[in-house]
Design a protein around this motif. Structure first.
Motif, PDB file in Angstrom:
ATOM      1  N   PHE A   1      -2.486  48.053   6.723  1.00 55.09           N
ATOM      2  CA  PHE A   1      -1.407  47.637   5.826  1.00 55.09           C
ATOM      3  C   PHE A   1      -1.948  46.895   4.610  1.00 55.09           C
ATOM      4  O   PHE A   1      -1.492  45.834   4.251  1.00 55.09           O
ATOM      5  CB  PHE A   1      -0.356  46.806   6.560  1.00 55.09           C
ATOM      6  CG  PHE A   1       0.496  47.639   7.480  1.00 55.09           C
ATOM      7  CD1 PHE A   1       1.676  48.196   7.038  1.00 55.09           C
ATOM      8  CD2 PHE A   1       0.087  47.900   8.777  1.00 55.09           C
ATOM      9  CE1 PHE A   1       2.440  49.000   7.865  1.00 55.09           C
ATOM     10  CE2 PHE A   1       0.847  48.693   9.616  1.00 55.09           C
ATOM     11  CZ  PHE A   1       2.024  49.250   9.163  1.00 55.09           C
TER      12      PHE A   1
ATOM     13  N   LYS B   1       3.286  48.194   0.992  1.00 59.00           N
ATOM     14  CA  LYS B   1       3.348  47.985   2.446  1.00 59.00           C
ATOM     15  C   LYS B   1       4.503  48.768   3.068  1.00 59.00           C
ATOM     16  O   LYS B   1       4.423  49.199   4.216  1.00 59.00           O
ATOM     17  CB  LYS B   1       3.450  46.501   2.750  1.00 59.00           C
ATOM     18  CG  LYS B   1       2.205  45.760   2.285  1.00 59.00           C
ATOM     19  CD  LYS B   1       1.948  44.533   3.049  1.00 59.00           C
ATOM     20  CE  LYS B   1       0.731  43.772   2.630  1.00 59.00           C
ATOM     21  NZ  LYS B   1      -0.122  44.295   1.613  1.00 59.00           N
TER      22      LYS B   1
ATOM     23  N   ALA C   1      -1.375  40.900   8.399  1.00 60.08           N
ATOM     24  CA  ALA C   1      -0.276  41.851   8.180  1.00 60.08           C
ATOM     25  C   ALA C   1       0.958  41.416   8.956  1.00 60.08           C
ATOM     26  O   ALA C   1       2.080  41.492   8.450  1.00 60.08           O
ATOM     27  CB  ALA C   1      -0.697  43.263   8.603  1.00 60.08           C
TER      28      ALA C   1
ATOM     29  N   PHE D   1       3.963  40.421   6.456  1.00 58.12           N
ATOM     30  CA  PHE D   1       4.856  41.560   6.275  1.00 58.12           C
ATOM     31  C   PHE D   1       5.752  41.798   7.484  1.00 58.12           C
ATOM     32  O   PHE D   1       6.963  41.964   7.350  1.00 58.12           O
ATOM     33  CB  PHE D   1       4.025  42.816   5.963  1.00 58.12           C
ATOM     34  CG  PHE D   1       4.853  44.043   5.723  1.00 58.12           C
ATOM     35  CD1 PHE D   1       5.708  44.125   4.624  1.00 58.12           C
ATOM     36  CD2 PHE D   1       4.792  45.125   6.582  1.00 58.12           C
ATOM     37  CE1 PHE D   1       6.477  45.271   4.399  1.00 58.12           C
ATOM     38  CE2 PHE D   1       5.546  46.265   6.363  1.00 58.12           C
ATOM     39  CZ  PHE D   1       6.398  46.334   5.275  1.00 58.12           C
TER      40      PHE D   1
END
Length: 138
Positions: free
Chosen positions: A62, A67, A102, A106
């Motif tokens: 990612f 993303k 990540a 995210f």
């Protein structure tokens, strides 16, 4: 064979540290005339009478420009692999491995959490610095 994701080796080492035996690197998914390659096959022996736990793991960094695009590609790849594994290796559970960075930046966002919940995506969160599994999300 496809190029390895940049977190491949850290995921492999983290699984080994977590007590898994790497059985395949890469894990070959063969369905009729189609051959696909997931990153890793792993197993962990448990009580002989119950059999062992067996995984297929796809590492995803990612780190792309988008993303959301990375997520769309990971979900599509997960679905394809899962459908083929249901036919060829129904005893294996498929996971996506991601980094703690990540996950923190995210995967904790509300809309991503909703998508993951609806999709029921199993995830392994790996600390890339220590090469250790930090979390299993089923």
């Amino acid at each position: 064979m496809p190029r390895l994701d940049i977190i491949h080796d850290a995921v492999r080492n983290a699984l080994i540290r977590d007590g898994w035996t790497i059985t395949d690197d890469p894990y070959v998914i063969q369905y009729r005339r189609t051959t696909l390659y997931a990153d890793l096959g792993a197993e962990r022996p448990i009580a002989v009478e119950r059999g062992g736990l067996r995984l297929v793991v796809e590492a995803k960094s990612f780190v792309g420009a988008s993303k959301i695009q990375d997520l769309k590609e990971a979900l599509g790849q997960y679905d394809i692999y899962r459908y083929l594994l249901e036919e060829t290796a129904p005893d294996r559970k498929l996971y996506i491995a991601i980094s703690t960075a990540a996950h923190r930046t995210f995967f904790t966002q509300d809309f991503v959490q909703l998508i993951l919940q609806k999709h029921q995506l199993p995830i392994i969160v790996v600390n890339l610095d220590t090469e250790e599994v930090e979390q299993w999300i089923n």
